[in-house]
Scaffold this motif. Structure first.
Motif, PDB file in Angstrom:
ATOM      1  N   ASP A 103       0.963  -1.189  -0.119  1.00 38.74           N
ATOM      2  CA  ASP A 103       0.343  -0.059  -0.190  1.00 38.74           C
ATOM      3  C   ASP A 103       0.549   1.059  -0.144  1.00 38.74           C
ATOM      4  O   ASP A 103       0.749   2.208  -0.584  1.00 38.74           O
ATOM      5  CB  ASP A 103      -1.202   0.281   1.235  1.00 38.74           C
ATOM      6  N   VAL A 104       1.770   1.514   0.816  1.00 38.86           N
ATOM      7  CA  VAL A 104       2.886   2.398   0.902  1.00 38.86           C
ATOM      8  C   VAL A 104       3.229   1.819  -0.832  1.00 38.86           C
ATOM      9  O   VAL A 104       4.039   3.439  -0.973  1.00 38.86           O
ATOM     10  CB  VAL A 104       3.300   2.234   1.657  1.00 38.86           C
ATOM     11  N   LEU A 105       3.550   1.145  -1.035  1.00 40.44           N
ATOM     12  CA  LEU A 105       4.983   1.362  -1.847  1.00 40.44           C
ATOM     13  C   LEU A 105       3.931   2.450  -3.282  1.00 40.44           C
ATOM     14  O   LEU A 105       4.537   2.528  -3.709  1.00 40.44           O
ATOM     15  CB  LEU A 105       5.254   0.193  -2.498  1.00 40.44           C
ATOM     16  N   ARG A 106       2.967   1.743  -3.410  1.00 38.93           N
ATOM     17  CA  ARG A 106       1.456   2.426  -4.307  1.00 38.93           C
ATOM     18  C   ARG A 106       1.900   3.334  -4.480  1.00 38.93           C
ATOM     19  O   ARG A 106       1.846   4.652  -5.244  1.00 38.93           O
ATOM     20  CB  ARG A 106       0.591   1.163  -4.219  1.00 38.93           C
ATOM     21  N   GLU A 107       1.211   4.323  -3.310  1.00 39.15           N
ATOM     22  CA  GLU A 107       1.354   5.837  -3.226  1.00 39.15           C
ATOM     23  C   GLU A 107       2.214   6.525  -3.124  1.00 39.15           C
ATOM     24  O   GLU A 107       2.075   7.539  -3.711  1.00 39.15           O
ATOM     25  CB  GLU A 107       1.146   5.815  -1.364  1.00 39.15           C
ATOM     26  N   LEU A 108       3.548   5.726  -2.668  1.00 36.16           N
ATOM     27  CA  LEU A 108       4.906   6.725  -3.392  1.00 36.16           C
ATOM     28  C   LEU A 108       5.369   6.488  -5.011  1.00 36.16           C
ATOM     29  O   LEU A 108       5.855   7.614  -5.028  1.00 36.16           O
ATOM     30  CB  LEU A 108       6.237   5.069  -2.351  1.00 36.16           C
ATOM     31  N   ARG A 109       4.202   5.750  -5.443  1.00 33.96           N
ATOM     32  CA  ARG A 109       4.966   5.367  -6.648  1.00 33.96           C
ATOM     33  C   ARG A 109       3.598   6.341  -7.960  1.00 33.96           C
ATOM     34  O   ARG A 109       3.524   6.028  -8.942  1.00 33.96           O
ATOM     35  CB  ARG A 109       5.162   3.977  -7.275  1.00 33.96           C
TER      36      ARG A 109
END
Length: 109
Positions: free
Chosen positions: A98-104
């Motif tokens: 979830d965090v990775l998706r938001e960062l990218r």
């Protein structure tokens, strides 16, 4: 914003004004800049007093809101991105994807 000798940046960074890592108010571009041990960045814009080297343990401790000199909240994004890219925060960590998706998810067009 901060001073890094231009000969330590490739032409893409210097030509597009990405020295401070910010291209847009919404999208942040982070760079891992490795400097020779004899080069010390010099603060020139009045935004910071000094630069120093921290280990990962120091970085993680500094993110605690009770830390004696807390990091500005807008810096957490860059730190979390770094910790994920370097594998310090692993894909097994709850919420990682979830965090990775938001960062990218920024629009770089």
């Amino acid at each position: 914003e901060e001073f890094v000798p231009l000969d330590h940046l490739d032409s893409d960074h210097a030509d597009h004004g990405l020295v401070d890592g910010v291209m847009d108010r919404i999208v942040l571009f982070n760079y891992d800049l490795t400097l020779p041990s004899d080069v010390t960045p010099t603060p020139v814009d009045g935004e910071v007093e000094e630069f120093f080297v921290w280990g990962v343990e120091d970085i993680v401790k500094s993110m605690d809101p009770e830390y004696h000199d807390p990091i500005k909240p807008n810096c957490y994004i860059c730190i979390i991105d770094y910790l994920m890219r370097k594998g310090i925060v692993s894909p097994d960590t709850p919420g990682y994807l979830d965090v990775l998706r938001e960062l990218r998810s920024g629009d770089c067009a």
